[in-house]
Design an enzyme around this catalytic site. Structure first.
Site, mmCIF file in Angstrom:
data_model
loop_
_atom_site.group_PDB
_atom_site.id
_atom_site.type_symbol
_atom_site.label_atom_id
_atom_site.label_comp_id
_atom_site.label_asym_id
_atom_site.label_seq_id
_atom_site.Cartn_x
_atom_site.Cartn_y
_atom_site.Cartn_z
ATOM 1 N N GLN A 298 0.876 -1.168 0.000
ATOM 2 C CA GLN A 298 0.000 0.000 0.000
ATOM 3 C C GLN A 298 0.914 1.218 0.000
ATOM 4 O O GLN A 298 2.098 1.111 0.288
ATOM 5 C CB GLN A 298 -0.894 -0.008 1.238
ATOM 6 N N ASP A 369 1.329 -7.981 5.301
ATOM 7 C CA ASP A 369 0.304 -7.163 5.941
ATOM 8 C C ASP A 369 -1.027 -7.298 5.192
ATOM 9 O O ASP A 369 -1.077 -7.109 3.970
ATOM 10 C CB ASP A 369 0.806 -5.708 5.889
ATOM 11 N N GLU A 398 -0.622 -12.095 7.639
ATOM 12 C CA GLU A 398 -1.283 -11.383 8.723
ATOM 13 C C GLU A 398 -2.705 -11.072 8.283
ATOM 14 O O GLU A 398 -3.031 -9.964 7.897
ATOM 15 C CB GLU A 398 -0.540 -10.076 9.068
#
Lengths: 651, 651
Positions: A298, A369, A398
Site C-alpha cells: 500500500q 500485511d 497477517e
C-alpha cells in the site's frame, strides 16, 4: 480397481499440502477391487524436477484402507500418486493354502501356478529366471508341490515381478510443498528499530537496533521482525495516538509507505541506508537470528508510484484517488493499489520485484500485511513465482479475517498464518480451536504462528490480568504453537494501558511515536521468556504441533496438554492456570499413551520452569498453581524403564 | 470468487446423489471473495434433457456458508452447479449506509451510485429503465438522496440486473438421479412360488402363487420378491440341506440357473409359462403389489450359454470350466461368467437384454444377486443404460461384503442396498450404524433396505430369542428403515432351526426343497406384521430415513428413536426392548426439538401398536416393556396446541 478417499488430498488436489525437510508424508487410501482377488498397492513420489517415480509398497491397515509413507529431503515441490493392481499370484497362493488345508485336490491349481511362475521367468533377470525355473520343477514334483507353492522364497521372487498390466493409477498427481524447518518451528520477536536509540528522544537507527540484538538474542528468539523500514509519507500523516493533526516532529506510521525519498525498495533515511540494513541482517545472523521484513502493499499519497503510475490506483468520480476505508473508518494517509487495473501485469511484476529486491539484500522471511484485502490470485502467483527461485523463503500471512478466508490464503501458498489465539482465552475455546488447527485436515496446509500481542492487539486479558496474565499467555503461545512471537519490549515490560476503554489499541502506540523502553525494569519478563524459549529449543516435542493432545482436568480454569516426538523420546506436558488472580487446583486424568507412559510404572515429571521433580503413578494426579508465583507447569515426562540389570532408572 | 466445500458433492462430482420425485435438493457451499465487497450466489439446475438452467438465489447461513434448494419433480437425471459474483450495488449501498450513519460526507459516493444506476438503466427493460432513471433523479436531489439510495424499492429493481460480468461459475456440474417414491419407501416380502401349492408335495406354480397374494397383501406388503424363476440345472444339483447327492425328486436351487429348457429369459416349466408369470404380475398389481425379480448373473453347467458361448466362461488348465468357489467352499453347480472375456461386449449386451426382456414382461424392480463378484464397470454401464430408457426401474444390491465395496456399488447406480442390519443387535451397534447410514454423506447415495432374515440368513438372535425376538426385529426393521423386507412365511411362522450349531443356514432350507407352510398356525405373526405395515403406510414420518434421531434412555437394553416429516406434522417415536427375555424399564431423555414438542406444554403419546394413550411432559419420561407382551412402543407424538378459542386440543 478403485482408489479413493486419498489422504492427504487438498480440495481434490487443487492445492499442495505442506511439510518441512526431513519429515515424512504418510498417505492413506481406500483400495479395493470387485471380486475376491488379492490386491497390492504402492505409493509413487518424485520431486518436481525428477522424471522418474520412486515407489514404496503400501500396507493394508484394515477395512480396505491402505497406508504408505515417503520422506521429503529436498526443498521445493514433490508430487505423489498411487498405483494398485490385482495380484494373481497372491490370490492363487492364498486360495491354494485354504484348499490344501481343507484337504482338497489341488492338482489343477498347481498347474495354474506352474504356468504363472513359468511366464514370470520369461521376463525376469537371468538369476531370477533360473530360480523361478527351479520353482516350476518343484511345483511339478509329487509330493512337495504344495510346500513349494507356499514357500516364502517363491513369494519373494514373484513379488519382484508384480503383474501390473491391469494396474490402475490414481487419476491425480498430488503436491507437497517442502519448506525449511523454520517454517514449522520459529520464535519471533517484533520490534520497532526507531525506538532502539540509547538517547531519549533521538530517532533510532539500524546501528542502534544492532546494539539491541544482544538483548533479544539473550531471550533466545530466532526471528526478529521489523515493521516497514521504508520512507514514511507526509500527506495526512497521523500524529500520536492516531490523531489526524500531527505535531511537526511526529514520525508517522511506518505502514504509510513512500515519500519523495523513495518507496518499497528504499530505506527510511532516519533509520540509515540499505547498507546499514544489510549490516543489521549480518549481525542478527551472528546472534542466531533471521530478519523478517514487513510486506505491506500500500502507498502513502507521497509514494513515487502515485505520480509515476496513477493508473495503479482507483479514482473517484470527483477525480481524487480513493484512499483506504473500512466504512465508517477512513485511512486517508493510505492509498490501496488497484490490483485489477488494466495494466495489472506491470503492477504485479513491480510488486514481485520488491520481494526479489529484499531477497537480494539477505531477507528470507516476509510478514505480509493484510493479504486478505488483495486478490487471492495475486498471492498464488507471487508466492509460487518467488518460491520457484527461492524455495527457502517464508511468507507469514497477517490476515485477521473470517476463518475460511484465512484458510484459503494458507492453501494459496502462505507458509504460516496468524491465528485467533489472542482472543481464545477460555479452556473450551483453546481446546476447540487448537484441535481444529492440529487434528483436522487444516493441519495439512495451515501452520499457525501464535501472538499474544501485536502493535495492533492489546487484548482485554493483558489489559486487566497483570503479570500473571502475561506469563500465562506466553506459556500458552510458546507450548501450544511450535511457531510463536511477541511484540516487544511492550510484552516483556507488560505494557497494558489501552488507548481508551474497550479498545485493543495501545495508549501511546509505537505505531505513531517513538518509545523509550526501560528494558532494565526489575519486573521485566525477559528472563522468564528466555527460560521458556530455551525449553522450546531443548525439547523437540515443542517444535511441532501435530502431536498436540489435550488431557482432562476437573477444573475449567486449568488446561492441560502434551506434545511428544514420534518416538516418544521427548514428551512435554503443560498445565496452565487460566485464572490470573486465583490459585487453582485439580485432578488431572492423563491419557497415558501419548505420554509414552506404562500405566503400571511410576514416572517422573520434571518441571522445566522451576526444576522441581515429582514421581507420579497412573492417570490421576493432582496439580495446584498459584498465579502469583508461577501460572504454569511445563513438565518433561520421564518414563521409568527397567534396564538390563533390573536397575530402575529414568530415561 | 471462491466456491468450495459444496454439499452434496459425491467424490468430486464423479457420482450422482439420489433423490425421489417430489423431494428437494438442499445445496450448501462456502462462497467468498478477497477484499471487503458484498457477494451474491445462486444455484443453477436443470434436467439432463433441458438446455436452459433455472436459477435460485442462495442465502447466507453464517461464516461464508450459503444455502439454496431446488425441487426435483421428474424421473431421471438432474444437474446443478453454482454461480457467484461480487455485488457492486450491494457493496455501495452497505458502505453508504455506514458512512451516512457516521455523519460523513457522501457526495462522492452518491455520484458513484448515480453512475451505477444509470448504467443499469441502459440495459434494463423499458419499464425498469424508466423507473431507474427516476431513481437517478432522486439520487441527484438534495436533500433526499441518501434516503433514495437506501430505499428497498431501488434495491429491488437493481437486484433484477445483477452485474455478472465477473461472475464465477463452479467448475463442476453435479448430478442427481431422481427415482420414484418406491426407491425410498417400500415393504418387501420374499417368497418361493414353488412352495405355494395347496397340495402337500406338489411343486407350486404361478397360479398357486396368485392364490397366495391375498395372504401377503393382507399384511400390507407392497413388493413381492421372487427368487429366480428360471429352469434349474441338473448337473451337480444340490440335494436337501445342500447335500452333494440329490434324490431324484429334489428340485435344486433356483440360483443354479439354466437347463435344456432355457436360460435367464425362460420360466421354469414346473412354475408355468411366461404368460403365467405375466398373469401373476397383473394379479399382484391388483393387490397393490409390485413384483421384484432376482437377477443372478450365473449359470448352471446346463445353461444354454455353456454350449453356445463357452468363451463366456473361464477355463482351467485341464480344459474344464471353472466353477464358482470361495475357497475352501466349492459351488460345482454354478459357473460364473467371465465378464472380462475377449468378447465381453457381446456378453454384456446379452446380459442387458435379459433385464430388458423382463421389463417387457412387466417387471420394474430387480434384486441383484452378489453384485460385488462382478465388475464395478459392468454395473455402472448396465444400470445407466437401463435407466436411460426406463428411469422407473429399481435395482436392489444384495452385496453382503466389506462396507466400502457396498458403498461403491451404491455410488455406481444401485437404487437400494442390503445392509448389516441383521447382525446389528446391541444398542450401540444399531445407533452407530444407523447414524452412519442416515447422518453422514452416505445418505446421499446409499438407500438401506433392512432384512431381519433372508433364505441365507437366520441370525443367532432369531434362533434363540423366540417370538419376542421376531417381533423386536420386525419393529426395528420397519421403523429404522423406510424400506425393509422379510423372507416369509419363514419369518411370520418364526422358523428358527439352523442347519447346524453355529450356522446361519436354515435347516430344511427352501433353497433346496419345497416347503409346505402352515400359514394358519395360531402363533403366526401375520396379524402383528400387518399392523406394523399399516402404521408405516399411515405415518409419512416412517417413509423416509433422513429425520432419524436417537434419544437417550438410561438402560442399554432399551433403544429409542424418532422420525418426523419436515413440517413436524407427523412424528413417530419408537422404543424397543432389545432383550427378548426380560422386562426392561428406563427413563427416556427426549430431545424435544425433533419431536416438535414445546418443553413447556404436555403432549400425547399414542401407542399405535396397542392404541394406549398417555400424556407426557418434558424430556424425562418413564417406559417399561415386557417382551412377552409387546417388546416395543411405536408412539405417534401429538403436540398439544392452543387453538384460537384457547381450547386445548391435540393435533
Amino acid at each position: 480397481m478403485v482408489i479413493e478417499g486419498v489422504q492427504p488430498e487438498l480440495d481434490g488436489g487443487r492445492f499442495p499440502v505442506k511439510r518441512v525437510v526431513g519429515e515424512r508424508v504418510v498417505v492413506e487410501a481406500d483400495v479395493f477391487a470387485d471380486g475376491h482377488e488379492a490386491v497390492a498397492a504402492e505409493l509413487r513420489f518424485r520431486t518436481d524436477d525428477q522424471a522418474a517415480w520412486r515407489d514404496v509398497r503400501m500396507a493394508l491397515v484394515e477395512n480396505d484402507r491402505w497406508r504408505g509413507a515417503f520422506p521429503v529431503s529436498e526443498l521445493g515441490r514433490y508430487r505423489y500418486t498411487l498405483r494398485a493392481w490385482v495380484d494373481p499370484f497372491g490370490t492363487w497362493r492364498r486360495d491354494l493354502e485354504k484348499k490344501a488345508q481343507a484337504g482338497q485336490d489341488v492338482s489343477v491349481d498347481l498347474l495354474l501356478g506352474e504356468q504363472m511362475v513359468g511366464r514370470t521367468a520369461r521376463s525376469a533377470t537371468p538369476d531370477d529366471a533360473r530360480e523361478l525355473r527351479d520353482w516350476v520343477k518343484r511345483l511339478q514334483s509329487r509330493p512337495g508341490a504344495v510346500e513349494a507353492a507356499l514357500d516364502p522364497g517363491l513369494l519373494a521372487v514373484m513379488d519382484r515381478y508384480p503383474d501390473r498390466r491391469l494396474s490402475t493409477t490414481y487419476d491425480k498427481q498430488l503436491l507437497v510443498v517442502v519448506d525449511r524447518e523454520k517454517a514449522r518451528f520459529g520464535t519471533w520477536y517484533e520490534m520497532f528499530p526507531r525506538s532502539c536509540s540509547a538517547e531519549l528522544g533521538r530517532h533510532g537507527t539500524f546501528a542502534d537496533a544492532e546494539e539491541r540484538l544482544k538483548y533479544v538474542a539473550g531471550m533466545d528468539f530466532d526471528v526478529i521482525y521489523l515493521p516497514p523500514i521504508h520512507p514514511i509519507g507526509h500527506t495526512h500523516r497521523k500524529g500520536k495516538n492516531n490523531t489526524p493533526r500531527p505535531e511537526p516532529h511526529d514520525p508517522g506510521s511506518p505502514w504509510a509507505i513512500g515519500s519523495e525519498e523513495g518507496g518499497h525498495k528504499a530505506v527510511h533515511p532516519q533509520l540509515g541506508t540499505v547498507e546499514d540494513f544489510e549490516s543489521f541482517v549480518a549481525r542478527a545472523r551472528e546472534h542466531g537470528m533471521e530478519v523478517a521484513l514487513d510486506l505491506a502493499y500500500q502507498c502513502s499519497p507521497d509514494h513515487p508510484f502515485v505520480k509515476e503510475h496513477p493508473e495503479w490506483f482507483r479514482h473517484r468520480p470527483d477525480g481524487t484517488i480513493q484512499y483506504a476505508e473500512n466504512p465508517p473508518k477512513k485511512y486517508e494517509d493510505i492509498y490501496p493499489l488497484d490490483f485489477e487495473t488494466e495494466t495489472w501485469p506491470e503492477l504485479w511484476e513491480e510488486l514481485k520485484s520488491i520481494v526479489l529486491f529484499w531477497i537480494g539484500h539477505g531477507v528470507r522471511i516476509f510478514r505480509v500485511d493484510n493479504p486478505h484485502t488483495k486478490p487471492f490470485r495475486f498471492w498464488e502467483w507471487l508466492i509460487e513465482a518467488v518460491k520457484a527461485e527461492h524455495p527457502d523463503v517464508i511468507f507469514l500471512a497477517e490476515a485477521f479475517t473470517r476463518p475460511k478466508v484465512m484458510y484459503r490464503l494458507a492453501k494459496l501458498g502462505f507458509t504460516q498464518s496468524y491465528t485467533y489465539f489472542a482472543w481464545r482465552t477460555a479452556k473450551w475455546e483453546l481446546e476447540q480451536y487448537f484441535t481444529e488447527l492440529t487434528k483436522s485436515g487444516v493441519a495439512q496446509f495451515f501452520r499457525p504462528n501464535l501472538w499474544p500481542n501485536t502493535p495492533d492487539i492489546l487484548t482485554e486479558q493483558l489489559q486487566t490480568g497483570g503479570r500473571p496474565a502475561f506469563m500465562q499467555r506466553l506459556v500458552l503461545a510458546a507450548t501450544l504453537g511450535a511457531s510463536y512471537g511477541i511484540y516487544g519490549p511492550a510484552f516483556e515490560l507488560q505494557e497494558s494501558q489501552p488507548l481508551e476503554e474497550g479498545s485493543e489499541e495501545y495508549l501511546d502506540s509505537e505505531k505513531y511515536e517513538i518509545r523509550d523502553w526501560e528494558l532494565e525494569r526489575p519486573e521485566s519478563l525477559a528472563d522468564f521468556i528466555g527460560r521458556v524459549n530455551r525449553i522450546r529449543k531443548e525439547n523437540p516435542a515443542l517444535q511441532s504441533d501435530r502431536s498436540l493432545c489435550f488431557h482432562r482436568i476437573d477444573n475449567d480454569e486449568l488446561i492441560a496438554y502434551s506434545k511428544c516426538t514420534e518416538d516418544r523420546a521427548n514428551v512435554v506436558l503443560t498445565v496452565v492456570n487460566l485464572n490470573p488472580r486465583l490459585t487453582q487446583e485439580g485432578w488431572l486424568e492423563l491419557d497415558l499413551d501419548p505420554l509414552g507412559v506404562d500405566p503400571d510404572q511410576s514416572f517422573q515429571v520434571h518441571d522445566l520452569l522451576t526444576e522441581a521433580r515429582h514421581v507420579w503413578q497412573g492417570s490421576r494426579n493432582f496439580v495446584r498453581l498459584d498465579p502469583s508465583v508461577f501460572p504454569a507447569h511445563v513438565f518433561r515426562i520421564r518414563a521409568r524403564v527397567r534396564t538390563e540389570h533390573d536397575f530402575e532408572s529414568f530415561m
